[in-house]
Design a protein around this motif. Sequence first.
Motif, mmCIF file in Angstrom:
data_model
loop_
_atom_site.group_PDB
_atom_site.id
_atom_site.type_symbol
_atom_site.label_atom_id
_atom_site.label_comp_id
_atom_site.label_asym_id
_atom_site.label_seq_id
_atom_site.Cartn_x
_atom_site.Cartn_y
_atom_site.Cartn_z
ATOM 1 N N GLU A 111 -3.075 -9.552 -5.361
ATOM 2 C CA GLU A 111 -2.299 -9.786 -6.581
ATOM 3 C C GLU A 111 -0.857 -9.304 -6.435
ATOM 4 N N ARG A 112 -0.670 -8.129 -5.831
ATOM 5 C CA ARG A 112 0.671 -7.557 -5.711
ATOM 6 C C ARG A 112 1.487 -8.192 -4.591
ATOM 7 N N SER A 113 0.814 -8.744 -3.592
ATOM 8 C CA SER A 113 1.527 -9.323 -2.446
ATOM 9 C C SER A 113 1.740 -10.822 -2.578
ATOM 10 N N GLY A 114 0.971 -11.462 -3.486
ATOM 11 C CA GLY A 114 1.057 -12.913 -3.612
ATOM 12 C C GLY A 114 0.214 -13.657 -2.595
ATOM 13 N N LEU A 115 -0.591 -12.929 -1.815
ATOM 14 C CA LEU A 115 -1.475 -13.552 -0.827
ATOM 15 C C LEU A 115 -2.780 -13.957 -1.484
ATOM 16 N N SER A 116 -3.519 -14.856 -0.819
ATOM 17 C CA SER A 116 -4.859 -15.163 -1.301
ATOM 18 C C SER A 116 -5.770 -13.967 -1.036
ATOM 19 N N ARG A 117 -6.842 -13.875 -1.788
ATOM 20 C CA ARG A 117 -7.738 -12.720 -1.614
ATOM 21 C C ARG A 117 -8.373 -12.726 -0.230
ATOM 22 N N SER A 118 -8.712 -13.919 0.267
ATOM 23 C CA SER A 118 -9.348 -13.997 1.594
ATOM 24 C C SER A 118 -8.382 -13.553 2.690
ATOM 25 N N THR A 119 -7.098 -13.936 2.554
ATOM 26 C CA THR A 119 -6.097 -13.506 3.538
ATOM 27 C C THR A 119 -5.909 -12.002 3.483
ATOM 28 N N ALA A 120 -5.808 -11.466 2.276
ATOM 29 C CA ALA A 120 -5.647 -10.019 2.123
ATOM 30 C C ALA A 120 -6.825 -9.281 2.735
ATOM 31 N N GLN A 121 -8.037 -9.752 2.480
ATOM 32 C CA GLN A 121 -9.233 -9.097 3.024
ATOM 33 C C GLN A 121 -9.232 -9.141 4.552
ATOM 34 N N ARG A 122 -8.816 -10.271 5.112
ATOM 35 C CA ARG A 122 -8.806 -10.423 6.569
ATOM 36 C C ARG A 122 -7.840 -9.429 7.212
ATOM 37 N N TYR A 123 -6.645 -9.300 6.645
ATOM 38 C CA TYR A 123 -5.655 -8.372 7.187
ATOM 39 C C TYR A 123 -6.067 -6.927 6.954
ATOM 40 N N LEU A 124 -6.610 -6.632 5.789
ATOM 41 C CA LEU A 124 -7.035 -5.262 5.488
ATOM 42 C C LEU A 124 -8.123 -4.810 6.451
ATOM 43 N N LYS A 125 -9.052 -5.702 6.753
ATOM 44 C CA LYS A 125 -10.124 -5.350 7.693
ATOM 45 C C LYS A 125 -9.562 -5.045 9.067
ATOM 46 N N ARG A 126 -8.636 -5.894 9.537
ATOM 47 C CA ARG A 126 -8.056 -5.682 10.872
ATOM 48 C C ARG A 126 -7.234 -4.401 10.918
ATOM 49 N N LEU A 127 -6.426 -4.152 9.895
ATOM 50 C CA LEU A 127 -5.582 -2.959 9.861
ATOM 51 C C LEU A 127 -6.427 -1.690 9.762
ATOM 52 N N TYR B 232 -8.495 -7.169 -3.995
ATOM 53 C CA TYR B 232 -8.004 -8.007 -5.101
ATOM 54 C C TYR B 232 -6.628 -7.544 -5.556
ATOM 55 N N GLU B 233 -6.444 -6.229 -5.692
ATOM 56 C CA GLU B 233 -5.155 -5.696 -6.132
ATOM 57 C C GLU B 233 -4.065 -5.936 -5.092
ATOM 58 N N VAL B 234 -4.419 -5.798 -3.812
ATOM 59 C CA VAL B 234 -3.451 -6.069 -2.752
ATOM 60 C C VAL B 234 -3.022 -7.530 -2.795
ATOM 61 N N LEU C 265 0.822 -1.205 0.000
ATOM 62 C CA LEU C 265 0.000 0.000 0.000
ATOM 63 C C LEU C 265 0.858 1.257 0.000
ATOM 64 N N SER C 266 1.974 1.234 0.720
ATOM 65 C CA SER C 266 2.849 2.409 0.775
ATOM 66 C C SER C 266 3.463 2.697 -0.587
ATOM 67 N N ASP C 267 3.747 1.642 -1.355
ATOM 68 C CA ASP C 267 4.373 1.812 -2.670
ATOM 69 C C ASP C 267 3.365 2.161 -3.760
ATOM 70 N N ALA C 268 2.090 1.984 -3.469
ATOM 71 C CA ALA C 268 1.056 2.239 -4.481
ATOM 72 C C ALA C 268 0.821 3.737 -4.655
ATOM 73 N N ALA C 269 0.548 4.134 -5.884
ATOM 74 C CA ALA C 269 0.301 5.548 -6.184
ATOM 75 C C ALA C 269 -1.146 5.953 -5.912
ATOM 76 N N ARG C 270 -1.989 4.971 -5.607
ATOM 77 C CA ARG C 270 -3.410 5.231 -5.349
ATOM 78 C C ARG C 270 -3.948 4.152 -4.419
ATOM 79 N N PRO C 271 -5.124 4.368 -3.840
ATOM 80 C CA PRO C 271 -5.731 3.318 -3.010
ATOM 81 C C PRO C 271 -5.984 2.048 -3.827
ATOM 82 N N LEU C 272 -5.852 0.903 -3.178
ATOM 83 C CA LEU C 272 -5.991 -0.388 -3.855
ATOM 84 C C LEU C 272 -7.164 -1.169 -3.304
ATOM 85 N N SER C 273 -7.741 -2.012 -4.147
ATOM 86 C CA SER C 273 -8.782 -2.935 -3.704
ATOM 87 C C SER C 273 -8.128 -4.152 -3.066
#
Length: 225
Positions: free
Chosen positions: A182-198, A178-180, A168-176
């Motif tokens: 894709e760029r991190s190599g995580l599953s979408r469910s894992t990314a969503q879980r961490y994004l919600k907590r953060l 799905y985009e997080v 997210l820090s390296d991104a030039a704009r807010p990310l969905s």
Amino acid sequence: MIQVLVVDDDFRVAEINAAYVARVAGFQVRATAHNAAQALAVLEGGGVDLVLLDHYLPDETGLSLVRRIRQLGHHTDVIMVTAARDVATVQTAMRYGALQYLVKPFTFPGLRVKLEAYAQLRRTLEGAEEAGQDQVDRIFGTLRTASTTAPLPKGHSAPTADLIRRVLSDAARPLSAYEVAERSGLSRSTAQRYLKRLEESGRLSLTLRYGETGRPEHRYAWSGR
């Protein structure tokens, strides 16, 4: 109740910040103002304990207003709430006596932790006439703890959270999510879980983007906390 004056030139932002304040136990919004002149008029009426102050006001800067507040003899506490993030502005805010500095955009948890630390500071000072070194350390430490983010819950790893932060820090704009993923190599469910907590902990800012279907897409940006 701690009486708060919310100052922001954007009417919508002022409403949101006031709504955030009203959600924190022990705090009450006394008034909102959209320029320095309105803010001073409210302060002259008395009864304000804390000002949440934007720096970018139409008639003068927030820092200029803080200086005038002090020159006029008002001892109201100030927390800067602004998009201004240059070091010179932050340093000047400190020198003028701002207790905290919250950078926009932020979430409710980000503001709540600042307000709760402020309330704790008031309780620490209440009724005290003199302070030994231990109490002085507690007084200064109360506000410093407001910058400490909550630990991750069980089942969440710090390296994974840091990976999302870097994406997210390296991104030039807010990310969905799905985009997080894709760029991190995580599953979408894992990314969503961490994004919600953060986001809940105040480390991310969340915006909604409406597409053709009318269903909003959640987009995340690192808030810098």
